[in-house]
Write a protein that holds these residues in place. Structure first.
Motif, PDB file in Angstrom:
ATOM      1  N   ASP A 240       0.822  -1.216   0.000  1.00 49.54           N
ATOM      2  CA  ASP A 240       0.000   0.000   0.000  1.00 49.54           C
ATOM      3  C   ASP A 240       0.858   1.268   0.000  1.00 49.54           C
ATOM      4  OD1 ASP A 240      -2.136  -1.599   0.086  1.00 49.54           O
ATOM      5  OD2 ASP A 240      -2.769  -1.094   2.135  1.00 49.54           O
ATOM      6  N   ILE A 241       1.966   1.217   0.698  1.00 49.08           N
ATOM      7  CA  ILE A 241       2.820   2.419   0.796  1.00 49.08           C
ATOM      8  C   ILE A 241       3.219   2.864  -0.613  1.00 49.08           C
ATOM      9  CG2 ILE A 241       5.026   3.326   1.639  1.00 49.08           C
ATOM     10  CD1 ILE A 241       4.830   1.255   3.964  1.00 49.08           C
ATOM     11  N   GLU A 242       3.662   1.898  -1.434  1.00 46.23           N
ATOM     12  CA  GLU A 242       4.100   2.216  -2.796  1.00 46.23           C
ATOM     13  C   GLU A 242       2.901   2.501  -3.708  1.00 46.23           C
ATOM     14  OE1 GLU A 242       5.113  -0.328  -0.961  1.00 46.23           O
ATOM     15  OE2 GLU A 242       7.291  -0.593  -1.117  1.00 46.23           O
ATOM     16  N   GLU A 243       1.848   1.662  -3.587  1.00 49.50           N
ATOM     17  CA  GLU A 243       0.720   1.791  -4.524  1.00 49.50           C
ATOM     18  C   GLU A 243      -0.003   3.121  -4.339  1.00 49.50           C
ATOM     19  OE1 GLU A 243      -1.639  -1.880  -4.507  1.00 49.50           O
ATOM     20  OE2 GLU A 243       0.232  -2.982  -4.335  1.00 49.50           O
ATOM     21  N   GLU A 244      -0.201   3.533  -3.091  1.00 45.44           N
ATOM     22  CA  GLU A 244      -0.860   4.821  -2.833  1.00 45.44           C
ATOM     23  C   GLU A 244       0.004   5.987  -3.321  1.00 45.44           C
ATOM     24  OE1 GLU A 244      -3.970   5.342  -1.847  1.00 45.44           O
ATOM     25  OE2 GLU A 244      -4.280   3.179  -1.760  1.00 45.44           O
ATOM     26  N   ALA A 245       1.316   5.831  -3.227  1.00 42.54           N
ATOM     27  CA  ALA A 245       2.218   6.876  -3.732  1.00 42.54           C
ATOM     28  C   ALA A 245       2.136   6.941  -5.261  1.00 42.54           C
ATOM     29  CB  ALA A 245       3.650   6.602  -3.285  1.00 42.54           C
ATOM     30  N   ALA A 246       2.235   5.780  -5.901  1.00 45.84           N
ATOM     31  CA  ALA A 246       2.222   5.740  -7.375  1.00 45.84           C
ATOM     32  C   ALA A 246       0.956   6.384  -7.919  1.00 45.84           C
ATOM     33  CB  ALA A 246       2.357   4.297  -7.858  1.00 45.84           C
ATOM     34  N   LYS A 247      -0.183   6.061  -7.294  1.00 45.51           N
ATOM     35  CA  LYS A 247      -1.478   6.637  -7.729  1.00 45.51           C
ATOM     36  C   LYS A 247      -1.464   8.151  -7.701  1.00 45.51           C
ATOM     37  CE  LYS A 247      -4.589   3.293  -5.764  1.00 45.51           C
ATOM     38  NZ  LYS A 247      -5.431   3.039  -4.613  1.00 45.51           N
ATOM     39  N   ARG A 248      -0.706   8.714  -6.778  1.00 51.38           N
ATOM     40  CA  ARG A 248      -0.639  10.175  -6.637  1.00 51.38           C
ATOM     41  C   ARG A 248       0.518  10.778  -7.449  1.00 51.38           C
ATOM     42  NH1 ARG A 248      -2.893   7.882  -2.365  1.00 51.38           N
ATOM     43  NH2 ARG A 248      -4.426   9.027  -1.113  1.00 51.38           N
ATOM     44  N   GLY A 249       1.190   9.945  -8.226  1.00 56.31           N
ATOM     45  CA  GLY A 249       2.297  10.449  -9.049  1.00 56.31           C
ATOM     46  C   GLY A 249       3.550  10.762  -8.239  1.00 56.31           C
ATOM     47  N   ILE A 250       3.649  10.179  -7.037  1.00 55.47           N
ATOM     48  CA  ILE A 250       4.828  10.410  -6.181  1.00 55.47           C
ATOM     49  C   ILE A 250       5.900   9.377  -6.556  1.00 55.47           C
ATOM     50  CG2 ILE A 250       5.658  10.393  -3.798  1.00 55.47           C
ATOM     51  CD1 ILE A 250       2.771  11.112  -2.905  1.00 55.47           C
ATOM     52  N   HIS A 251       7.097   9.857  -6.875  1.00 57.12           N
ATOM     53  CA  HIS A 251       8.188   8.962  -7.270  1.00 57.12           C
ATOM     54  C   HIS A 251       8.692   8.182  -6.047  1.00 57.12           C
ATOM     55  CE1 HIS A 251       7.972  10.916 -11.088  1.00 57.12           C
ATOM     56  NE2 HIS A 251       8.170  12.101 -10.526  1.00 57.12           N
ATOM     57  N   ILE A 252       9.277   7.002  -6.308  1.00 59.52           N
ATOM     58  CA  ILE A 252       9.520   6.051  -5.210  1.00 59.52           C
ATOM     59  C   ILE A 252      10.962   5.541  -5.162  1.00 59.52           C
ATOM     60  CG2 ILE A 252       8.911   3.762  -4.339  1.00 59.52           C
ATOM     61  CD1 ILE A 252       6.114   4.193  -5.614  1.00 59.52           C
ATOM     62  N   PHE A 253      11.622   5.832  -4.043  1.00 63.51           N
ATOM     63  CA  PHE A 253      12.873   5.144  -3.701  1.00 63.51           C
ATOM     64  C   PHE A 253      12.504   4.124  -2.640  1.00 63.51           C
ATOM     65  CE2 PHE A 253      16.394   4.208  -0.979  1.00 63.51           C
ATOM     66  CZ  PHE A 253      17.514   4.216  -1.782  1.00 63.51           C
ATOM     67  N   VAL A 254      12.899   2.870  -2.816  1.00 61.31           N
ATOM     68  CA  VAL A 254      12.549   1.848  -1.832  1.00 61.31           C
ATOM     69  C   VAL A 254      13.780   1.009  -1.476  1.00 61.31           C
ATOM     70  CG1 VAL A 254      11.668   0.268  -3.639  1.00 61.31           C
ATOM     71  CG2 VAL A 254      10.944  -0.050  -1.264  1.00 61.31           C
ATOM     72  N   GLU A 255      13.938   0.798  -0.166  1.00 60.14           N
ATOM     73  CA  GLU A 255      15.055  -0.040   0.279  1.00 60.14           C
ATOM     74  C   GLU A 255      14.811  -1.500  -0.139  1.00 60.14           C
ATOM     75  OE1 GLU A 255      17.917  -0.354   1.124  1.00 60.14           O
ATOM     76  OE2 GLU A 255      18.482   1.698   1.577  1.00 60.14           O
ATOM     77  N   LYS A 256      15.896  -2.208  -0.309  1.00 60.67           N
ATOM     78  CA  LYS A 256      15.826  -3.642  -0.598  1.00 60.67           C
ATOM     79  C   LYS A 256      15.461  -4.386   0.668  1.00 60.67           C
ATOM     80  CE  LYS A 256      18.681  -5.157   1.580  1.00 60.67           C
ATOM     81  NZ  LYS A 256      18.990  -5.087   3.052  1.00 60.67           N
ATOM     82  N   PRO A 257      14.916  -5.584   0.624  1.00 59.89           N
ATOM     83  CA  PRO A 257      14.275  -6.190  -0.527  1.00 59.89           C
ATOM     84  C   PRO A 257      12.951  -5.475  -0.795  1.00 59.89           C
ATOM     85  CG  PRO A 257      13.810  -7.497   1.417  1.00 59.89           C
ATOM     86  CD  PRO A 257      14.714  -6.391   1.863  1.00 59.89           C
ATOM     87  N   VAL A 258      12.483  -5.483  -2.041  1.00 53.21           N
ATOM     88  CA  VAL A 258      11.300  -4.671  -2.353  1.00 53.21           C
ATOM     89  C   VAL A 258      10.029  -5.213  -1.711  1.00 53.21           C
ATOM     90  CG1 VAL A 258      12.162  -3.651  -4.482  1.00 53.21           C
ATOM     91  CG2 VAL A 258      10.952  -5.863  -4.577  1.00 53.21           C
ATOM     92  N   ALA A 259      10.019  -6.483  -1.317  1.00 53.96           N
ATOM     93  CA  ALA A 259       8.806  -7.083  -0.740  1.00 53.96           C
ATOM     94  C   ALA A 259       9.181  -8.395  -0.059  1.00 53.96           C
ATOM     95  CB  ALA A 259       7.775  -7.350  -1.847  1.00 53.96           C
ATOM     96  N   ILE A 260       8.198  -8.987   0.608  1.00 52.31           N
ATOM     97  CA  ILE A 260       8.400 -10.291   1.265  1.00 52.31           C
ATOM     98  C   ILE A 260       7.967 -11.433   0.343  1.00 52.31           C
ATOM     99  CG2 ILE A 260       6.106 -10.280   2.389  1.00 52.31           C
ATOM    100  CD1 ILE A 260       9.238 -11.364   4.227  1.00 52.31           C
ATOM    101  N   SER A 261       7.122 -11.111  -0.649  1.00 44.82           N
ATOM    102  CA  SER A 261       6.611 -12.164  -1.542  1.00 44.82           C
ATOM    103  C   SER A 261       6.484 -11.616  -2.960  1.00 44.82           C
ATOM    104  CB  SER A 261       5.221 -12.612  -1.085  1.00 44.82           C
ATOM    105  OG  SER A 261       4.295 -11.558  -1.279  1.00 44.82           O
ATOM    106  N   MET A 262       6.400 -12.522  -3.925  1.00 46.04           N
ATOM    107  CA  MET A 262       6.252 -12.091  -5.313  1.00 46.04           C
ATOM    108  C   MET A 262       4.878 -11.470  -5.549  1.00 46.04           C
ATOM    109  SD  MET A 262       7.912 -11.585  -7.939  1.00 46.04           S
ATOM    110  CE  MET A 262       9.462 -12.296  -7.451  1.00 46.04           C
ATOM    111  N   GLU A 263       3.883 -11.947  -4.827  1.00 44.42           N
ATOM    112  CA  GLU A 263       2.535 -11.389  -4.978  1.00 44.42           C
ATOM    113  C   GLU A 263       2.530  -9.901  -4.595  1.00 44.42           C
ATOM    114  OE1 GLU A 263      -0.154 -13.218  -2.298  1.00 44.42           O
ATOM    115  OE2 GLU A 263      -1.924 -12.399  -3.288  1.00 44.42           O
TER     116      GLU A 263
END
Ligand SMILES: NC(=O)c1ccc[n+]([C@@H]2O[C@H](COP(=O)([O-])OP(=O)(O)OC[C@H]3O[C@@H](n4cnc5c(N)ncnc54)[C@H](O)[C@@H]3O)[C@@H](O)[C@H]2O)c1
Length: 345
Positions: A81-104
Motif C-alpha cells: 500500500d505504501i508504494e501503490e498509494e504513492a504511485a497513484k498520486r504520481g509520487i516517485h519512489i525510492f525503496v530499500e531492498k528487498p522490495v517485498a516479502i513475496s512475489m505477490e
C-alpha cells in the motif's frame, strides 16, 4: 538555471532511514518535508533531527504534504500500500531492498508503478560503488565462469521482525539479496537456483541473558535459518554460489570472487581488486559511496539523469531468494526463475 530541490517524504524512520535522511540533509537538491512511521515517536525523532513534519499515517502524509518523492525504509513485510498509494498520486519512489516479502506483493507494486509511470529506484547501493562499476565494465568484455558470493554477519539484528520468516524473509531475502543483486549486475540474469538451509546455533536465550543493543547471539522465538547455501546457474552458462550465515562470530564480511576468462576479481564490500592479463587493479570506495543510490534517484526526479536500479530490478533480484526457498521446499530440486517471476517481466 537552478533546479528546484526535490521535496522528500520518508516512510519508516528506523535504522537505515538515518543514512538517507543525513544524505538528504546535506544536499541542496533535496528538501525533507515529512517523516512517517507507525511509531509516531520515531517519526518525530527523525523530524526533530533532520527536519520536516512527523506523521504516523503515510496516506495522510502524502495528501497533506504532496511530496515529489518518497524514501521507503520499512521492513520487508511492510510494503504494498505504501508504494501503490504513492504511485497513484504520481509520487516517485525510492525503496530499500528487498522490495517485498513475496512475489505477490511485489507484483502489485510493479503493476502500479508501471501504470502511473513513476520513477523508481531500489536501494541496492553496491551497484553504484565506483570500484564495483569498473569491475563490471571489465567483466562485461569477458566470459564469466564462476560468481562466488558470501554474506557473513556476526550475529542477529535485535529487531523482532528479523527473526520471523513471514516478516523479514530471513537472511536470504533480507540481506543476502544485496549479493544476489550484485551477482546479476556483474554476470547477468540467473536461470535456476538450488537451495539448502540449516540452523547451526542454539538461539534460545540462557536464563540470565540480558539482550544488548545491536547484534545479538540469542533471541526468543528465532525461526529463520542461520546458515544458507545456494547454487546458481546464470543465463550465460556461468555458475554461482552464495554462502550466508548469521551464526555469531567476530566480523562482518560480504563480497565475491568472480572467475572470468583472463581475470580473477575480488569484491570486498564496496571495494574491488583484480588481476588480469592486462595488469592489476585495486580501488577502495570513498567514505560516502553509499549516498550515490539516493542522489542518482533525486537527479532522475529532477530530470538530470536516469535511475539505474528501477523497481523491476528489485523484483528480479527478490525472485532469486524466493527461488532458493522454493528449492528447499521441493527437497533441494532446481527451481527455474521463470517459475517465480511474473510473466510480464
Ligand atoms: N541498503 C542497505 O544497506 C540497508 C541497510 C539496512 C537496512 N536496509 C533495509 O531497510 C529496511 C528497513 O531496515 P531497518 O534496519 O531500518 O529496520 P528498522 O526496524 O530499524 O526500521 C523500520 C521502521 O519502519 C517502521 N514501519 C513498519 N511498518 C511501517 C508502516 N506500514 N508505515 C510506516 N512505518 C513503518 C517501523 O516502525 C520502524 O521504525 C529493510 O528492508 C532492510 O533490509 C537496507
Amino acid at each position: 538555471m537552478d533546479l528546484m530541490a526535490v521535496r522528500l517524504g520518508f516512510v519508516g524512520t528506523g535504522g537505515i532511514a538515518n543514512r538517507h535522511l543525513s544524505c538528504a540533509q546535506k544536499s541542496e537538491d533535496m528538501e525533507i518535508v515529512a517523516t512517517c512511521d507507525v511509531v509516531l515517536d520515531r517519526a518525530q525523532e527523525a523530524a526533530d533531527k533532520y527536519g520536516g513534519t512527523a506523521y504516523a499515517d503515510f496516506v495522510e502524509m502524502y495528501d497533506a504534504e504532496k511530496p515529489d518523492a518518497i524514501v521507503i525504509c520499512t521492513p520487508p513485510f511492510a510494503h504494498g500500500d505504501i508504494e501503490e498509494e504513492a504511485a497513484k498520486r504520481g509520487i516517485h519512489i525510492f525503496v530499500e531492498k528487498p522490495v517485498a516479502i513475496s512475489m505477490e506483493m511485489a507484483k502489485g507494486v510493479l503493476d502500479a508503478v508501471r501504470e502511473y509511470e513513476v520513477i523508481t529506484q531500489v536501494g541496492y547501493m553496491f551497484r553504484l560503488s565506483e570500484p564495483i562499476r569498473k569491475a563490471q565494465q571489465m567483466l562485461s568484455e569477458r566470459a564469466i565462469a564462476m560468481v562466488q558470493a558470501h554474506y557473513y554477519m556476526p550475529g542477529l539484528p535485535n529487531k523482532g521482525w528479523w527473526t520471523k520468516l513471514d516478516m523479514g524473509g530471513g537472511q536470504l531475502v533480507e540481506q543476502a539479496t544485496h549479493m544476489l543483486d550484485l551477482g546479476r549486475f556483474l554476470a547477468g540474469d540467473v536461470r535456476s537456483v538450488i537451495g539448502k538451509v540449516s540452523t547451526v546455533h542454539d538461539w534460545t536465550p540462557p536464563a540470565d541473558y540480558e539482550e544488548p543493543a545491536g547484534l545479538v547471539s540469542f533471541k526468543e522465538g528465532f525461526e529463520i535459518p542461520d546458515t544458507t547455501a545456494l547454487i546458481l546457474e546464470y543465463e550465460s552458462g556461468a555458475m554461482g554460489t552464495l554462502s550466508c550465515s548469521l551464526v555469531p562470530q567476530v566480523k562482518w564480511d560480504n563480497g565475491f570472487k568472480v572467475v572470468a576468462e583472463g581475470a580473477l576479481v575480488t569484491i570486498d564490500g564496496p571495494n574491488a581488486s583484480w588481476e588480469s592479463e592486462d595488469g592489476e587493479y585495486e580501488e577502495a570506495a570513498p567514505g560516502d559511496w553509499a549516498d550515490a543510490v539516493l542522489t542518482q534517484f533525486v537527479d532522475a526526479v529532477q530530470g538530470k539523469g536516469e535511475a539505474t536500479i528501477p523497481y523491476e530490478e528489485g523484483v528480479r533480484s527478490l525472485a532469486i531468494s524466493l527461488a532458493g526457498y522454493e528449492s528447499v521446499a521441493r527437497g533441494n530440486a532446481p527451481v527455474e526463475l521463470a517459475e517465480i517471476l511474473p510473466e510480464d517481466l
